[in-house]
Design a protein around this motif. Structure first.
Motif, PDB file in Angstrom:
ATOM      1  N   GLU A  43      -9.343 -19.131  14.590  1.00 51.45           N
ATOM      2  CA  GLU A  43      -9.867 -19.576  13.298  1.00 51.45           C
ATOM      3  C   GLU A  43     -11.393 -19.658  13.336  1.00 51.45           C
TER       4      GLU A  43
ATOM      5  N   GLY B  22      -4.752  -5.888   6.444  1.00 47.25           N
ATOM      6  CA  GLY B  22      -3.879  -6.902   7.017  1.00 47.25           C
ATOM      7  C   GLY B  22      -3.293  -6.565   8.364  1.00 47.25           C
TER       8      GLY B  22
ATOM      9  N   ASP C 142     -10.926 -12.162   7.631  1.00 44.13           N
ATOM     10  CA  ASP C 142     -11.307 -13.031   6.520  1.00 44.13           C
ATOM     11  C   ASP C 142     -11.547 -14.467   6.965  1.00 44.13           C
ATOM     12  N   GLU C 143     -10.655 -15.010   7.775  1.00 40.55           N
ATOM     13  CA  GLU C 143     -10.786 -16.396   8.194  1.00 40.55           C
ATOM     14  C   GLU C 143     -10.655 -16.559   9.703  1.00 40.55           C
TER      15      GLU C 143
ATOM     16  N   ARG D  27      -4.803 -19.088  16.138  1.00 42.14           N
ATOM     17  CA  ARG D  27      -3.806 -18.858  15.083  1.00 42.14           C
ATOM     18  C   ARG D  27      -2.554 -18.222  15.648  1.00 42.14           C
ATOM     19  N   TRP D  28      -2.723 -17.188  16.456  1.00 41.36           N
ATOM     20  CA  TRP D  28      -1.583 -16.522  17.096  1.00 41.36           C
ATOM     21  C   TRP D  28      -2.062 -15.740  18.309  1.00 41.36           C
TER      22      TRP D  28
ATOM     23  N   ASP E  41       0.360  -7.520  12.862  1.00 37.87           N
ATOM     24  CA  ASP E  41       0.167  -8.183  11.575  1.00 37.87           C
ATOM     25  C   ASP E  41      -0.879  -9.288  11.720  1.00 37.87           C
ATOM     26  N   LEU E  42      -1.941  -9.208  10.911  1.00 42.99           N
ATOM     27  CA  LEU E  42      -3.014 -10.193  11.025  1.00 42.99           C
ATOM     28  C   LEU E  42      -2.590 -11.593  10.599  1.00 42.99           C
ATOM     29  N   ALA E  43      -1.591 -11.695   9.747  1.00 40.27           N
ATOM     30  CA  ALA E  43      -1.190 -13.008   9.242  1.00 40.27           C
ATOM     31  C   ALA E  43      -0.497 -13.850  10.301  1.00 40.27           C
ATOM     32  N   ASP E  44       0.375 -13.228  11.093  1.00 39.05           N
ATOM     33  CA  ASP E  44       1.184 -14.026  12.022  1.00 39.05           C
ATOM     34  C   ASP E  44       1.282 -13.452  13.427  1.00 39.05           C
TER      35      ASP E  44
END
Length: 402
Positions: A191, A216, A168-169, A198-199, A240-243
């Motif tokens: 990003e 995700g 997404d981003e 990001r990670w 995990d895509l978030a972190d």
């Protein structure tokens, strides 16, 4: 059905036409319709290699144009299709070509990696030897041998080893150390806006296939090809895509033959992993538990294609197999050549191109539509769009077939 050979005379005539158009500064045509674009490896973030709206040739194709670069389209690379056809020719640079006639709209020379770029929000994310680069997909403003507004950002993640996937981003890709240094490789999220990292997630060695993204989670199939270890085999990581936290990891198989080269595909609750000279393995997307496997005689190197509950698997034995995606049960087979590049699916059926240059199209129910032959060697995948089929060869030729 015998294949039709697309003649060298026809090829050279097409190349001359495209070259003349480029010299005259002609852009050839506008981009393809939005719903037929192919913006990244495997079409979308799941790597499914299926765009049901992408229309390929209606009948046995001929050469509309061919672009000759001094380098190669290798390692299962695919051209991208948007406002232009984007082709990464490795050390010969990245090209933006007119979809209809192959005229060169822009070209950027550079030490790019042999990988498929990714396109999002007008930015082309191109793996480069010194990191991932974000450049303007329209080529920027070019005059007198200079480009203005072309470069947008770059990372310092050296030695990219996989094509980027579009989240997404963020862009998600894999980087590593040539020869597999003590720190191994990493999966990284970058990003989309500015290229900041990001990670990062560490893996033991390297990941060659574009990560598959869904719900995700990023799924990366890591090789474990330490020649000093005779028991080497691959591992699939769910991240995990978030972190960038670990969700699960699964060691593949019971022998060194299980060592992924192609990218995984995710869909229908499963992750499908080609393991090189080993089988294709289907893992539960939530747990990593094995659901089923398909074991052609010589193994599966190429990424499969997934569409409407059917998985299309191109084997090293030269057979395309359509199987039930949930169970692996066979549906039909098609004869071809040894496949290093994966199949693709469009509005008019399934496409695959063998190592010796035979391009074949089947309907979704397995009826052969046509087969033609282009110059070998080929290790990439054909991409359908707007009545055309685009495919690159190991000798640096990019064909536009219509």
């Amino acid at each position: 059905m015998p294949s039709t050979t697309l003649s060298r005379r026809e090829l050279l005539a097409s190349a001359a036409t495209a070259g003349a158009a480029a010299t005259a500064g002609c852009t050839g045509s506008d981009g393809v319709p939005d719903d037929q674009r192919w913006p990244q490896f495997g079409f979308d973030a799941t790597n499914a290699a299926a765009n049901p709206d992408a229309v390929g040739p209606s009948e046995e194709p001929t050469v509309a144009w061919v672009h000759a670069a001094g380098s190669y389209y290798r390692n299962s690379t695919q051209p991208l299709v948007g406002d232009a056809v984007y082709a990464n020719a490795w050390f010969d640079g990245v090209f933006g070509l007119a979809p209809a006639d192959g005229a060169v709209r822009w070209h950027d020379a550079g030490d790019y990696a042999q990988l498929t770029p990714a396109l999002a929000d007008g930015t082309l994310a191109v793996p480069h030897r010194d990191g991932l680069r974000g450049v303007a997909a329209d080529g920027g403003l070019r005059a007198f041998g200079r480009a203005v507004g072309f470069g947008r950002w770059r990372t310092d993640l050296t030695n990219p080893e996989s094509s980027p996937s579009v989240a997404d981003e963020a862009f998600v890709l894999c980087v590593g150390t040539a020869g597999h240094g003590p720190d191994g490789g990493r999966v990284a999220a970058v990003e989309r806006a500015d290229g900041s990292v990001r990670w990062e997630y560490s893996v033991e060695t390297s990941v060659w296939g574009a990560p598959a993204l869904a719900d995700g989670v990023a799924y990366a199939a890591a090789r474990d090809d330490d020649e000093a270890d005779p028991d080497t085999r691959g591992t699939v990581h769910a991240i995990d895509l978030a972190d960038g936290a670990a969700v699960w990891s699964k060691r593949l198989g019971e022998s060194p033959r299980f060592n992924p080269v192609g990218a995984p595909v995710v869909g229908d609750g499963l992750v499908y992993v080609p393991t090189g000279t080993g089988p294709l393995v289907a893992l539960d997307a939530d747990t990593g538990d094995e659901a089923w496997r398909l074991a052609p005689p010589d193994g599966v190197q190429a990424s499969p294609a997934l569409a409407d509950g059917v998985l299309y698997v191109a084997g090293l034995d030269g057979t395309l197999r359509a199987v039930d995606a949930a169970t692996g049960d066979p549906e039909w087979t098609g004869a071809g050549e040894k496949y290093y590049g994966g199949p693709t699916v469009g509005d008019r059926g399934v496409y695959a191109v063998g190592a010796d240059g035979e391009v074949v199209s089947w309907t979704r129910n397995g009826a052969e539509r046509w087969r033609v032959r282009i110059d070998p060697p080929v290790s990439g995948s054909p991409v359908p769009a707007d009545g055309m089929l685009y495919v690159g060869t190991g000798d640096g030729l990019l064909y536009g077939l219509e």
